[in-house]
Design a protein around this motif. Structure first.
Motif, PDB file in Angstrom:
ATOM      1  N   THR A  81      14.734  19.014 -60.730  1.00 31.48           N
ATOM      2  CA  THR A  81      13.271  19.110 -60.801  1.00 31.48           C
ATOM      3  C   THR A  81      12.635  18.756 -59.462  1.00 31.48           C
ATOM      4  N   LEU A  82      13.110  17.675 -58.830  1.00 33.21           N
ATOM      5  CA  LEU A  82      12.570  17.284 -57.527  1.00 33.21           C
ATOM      6  C   LEU A  82      12.816  18.374 -56.492  1.00 33.21           C
ATOM      7  N   SER A  83      14.015  18.921 -56.491  1.00 32.44           N
ATOM      8  CA  SER A  83      14.332  20.011 -55.572  1.00 32.44           C
ATOM      9  C   SER A  83      13.437  21.219 -55.826  1.00 32.44           C
ATOM     10  N   GLY A  87      25.859  15.625 -50.499  1.00 37.05           N
ATOM     11  CA  GLY A  87      24.541  16.120 -50.100  1.00 37.05           C
ATOM     12  C   GLY A  87      24.537  17.603 -49.803  1.00 37.05           C
ATOM     13  N   PHE A  88      25.721  18.208 -49.796  1.00 30.07           N
ATOM     14  CA  PHE A  88      25.819  19.661 -49.579  1.00 30.07           C
ATOM     15  C   PHE A  88      24.948  20.434 -50.549  1.00 30.07           C
ATOM     16  N   PRO A 129      21.988  19.778 -52.435  1.00 28.69           N
ATOM     17  CA  PRO A 129      20.553  19.904 -52.149  1.00 28.69           C
ATOM     18  C   PRO A 129      20.286  20.492 -50.764  1.00 28.69           C
ATOM     19  N   GLU A 130      21.163  20.226 -49.802  1.00 28.51           N
ATOM     20  CA  GLU A 130      20.947  20.781 -48.460  1.00 28.51           C
ATOM     21  C   GLU A 130      21.018  22.299 -48.490  1.00 28.51           C
ATOM     22  N   VAL A 131      22.078  22.839 -49.056  1.00 22.37           N
ATOM     23  CA  VAL A 131      22.235  24.292 -49.029  1.00 22.37           C
ATOM     24  C   VAL A 131      21.175  24.977 -49.896  1.00 22.37           C
ATOM     25  N   THR A 132      20.764  24.304 -50.982  1.00 17.62           N
ATOM     26  CA  THR A 132      19.693  24.860 -51.822  1.00 17.62           C
ATOM     27  C   THR A 132      18.399  24.973 -51.036  1.00 17.62           C
ATOM     28  N   ALA A 133      18.043  23.922 -50.316  1.00 16.06           N
ATOM     29  CA  ALA A 133      16.819  23.946 -49.514  1.00 16.06           C
ATOM     30  C   ALA A 133      16.890  25.034 -48.441  1.00 16.06           C
ATOM     31  N   LYS A 134      18.044  25.172 -47.825  1.00 13.76           N
ATOM     32  CA  LYS A 134      18.154  26.096 -46.693  1.00 13.76           C
ATOM     33  C   LYS A 134      18.160  27.558 -47.122  1.00 13.76           C
ATOM     34  N   VAL A 135      18.837  27.887 -48.239  1.00 10.60           N
ATOM     35  CA  VAL A 135      18.798  29.287 -48.673  1.00 10.60           C
ATOM     36  C   VAL A 135      17.426  29.636 -49.236  1.00 10.60           C
ATOM     37  N   ALA A 136      16.733  28.648 -49.810  1.00 11.59           N
ATOM     38  CA  ALA A 136      15.372  28.899 -50.287  1.00 11.59           C
ATOM     39  C   ALA A 136      14.450  29.213 -49.105  1.00 11.59           C
ATOM     40  N   CYS A 154      18.354  13.837 -49.214  1.00 12.98           N
ATOM     41  CA  CYS A 154      18.591  15.187 -48.688  1.00 12.98           C
ATOM     42  C   CYS A 154      17.517  16.168 -49.145  1.00 12.98           C
ATOM     43  N   ILE A 155      17.094  16.029 -50.394  1.00 13.00           N
ATOM     44  CA  ILE A 155      16.024  16.905 -50.893  1.00 13.00           C
ATOM     45  C   ILE A 155      14.769  16.743 -50.045  1.00 13.00           C
TER      46      ILE A 155
END
Length: 229
Positions: A140-142, A176-177, A179-186, A221-222
């Protein structure tokens, strides 16, 4: 279409042979299997060198234990397939479901596919309530910061077009991979799909490694990769 399966591995002596057999038995026949041993100390490393190396395309050995993110960074850099999928070595996720993960990409609809443990309709081992609650909180935070509506950001099963994931600079060394990769592909405006998958979760007695400190790192990370990058 060639699929690269990246298997990060640390102290998985009891399951590494089984997961390699399961991956090779998946419905996808054009496979590249890359295992990254993150300096195992339980005999996994010797087993990989003596018995498993001839069965797979590459085994990469870290000289120091860095973490899952570091292992994935090494494996993803070495990938040559059209699509790259992450497969943990702990038997929690079923390689028979690769077609589910790949179909949105093969249909030309997606660049990235997340396998959700919470979409329903598939077997789901009942394990830790607080882990589930923590996963939903982190998702949810992400979602609030990426503005995408995932149901399971922390899932292991993520499939990427190779050119997409190799364009991501992976900085996190541990869990942390995710949330990191989720943020970056978004931020890359990738077309992201989500499909329901099975989940055969294991307990800490069975070798589960993620802990409460990793949950706090995920929050960090988020915030870091969404607000300050």
């Amino acid at each position: 279409m060639k699929l690269t399966v990246v298997i990060p591995c640390f102290n998985e002596l009891g399951s590494i042979e089984q997961i390699v057999k399961a991956v090779k038995a998946s419905p996808i026949k054009d496979l590249e299997i890359i295992i990254v041993d993150d300096c195992s100390t339980d005999g996994t490393r010797s087993l990989l060198a003596s018995a498993i190396e001839p069965q797979v395309d590459q085994v990469l050995y870290h000289k120091k234990n860095y973490g899952k993110g570091a292992a994935l960074r090494s494996g993803i850099q070495a990938a040559t397939g059209d699509i790259v999928i992450v497969q943990d070595a702990d038997l929690e996720y079923d390689p028979q479901e690769y077609p589910l993960m790949l179909q949105p990409i093969l249909d030309g609809k997606a660049d990235v596919v997340f396998g959700s443990r919470f979409m329903g309709g598939r077997p789901h081992r009942v394990v830790y309530y607080w882990h589930m609650l923590g996963n939903k909180f982190l998702t949810t935070l992400s979602n609030m910061l990426t503005n995408i509506n995932l149901t399971d950001m922390e899932t292991c099963y993520k499939a990427f077009k190779r050119e997409v994931i190799q364009a991501v600079k992976i900085e996190e060394n541990r869990f942390g991979f995710e949330p990191e990769v989720t943020a970056k592909v978004a931020k890359m405006d990738c077309r992201i799909y989500e499909v329901g998958i099975s989940y055969y979760g294991r307990t800490y007695k069975e070798g589960k490694k993620i802990g409460w400190k990793d949950g706090f790192r995920a929050i960090y990370c988020i915030l870091k990769y969404n607000l300050f990058r």
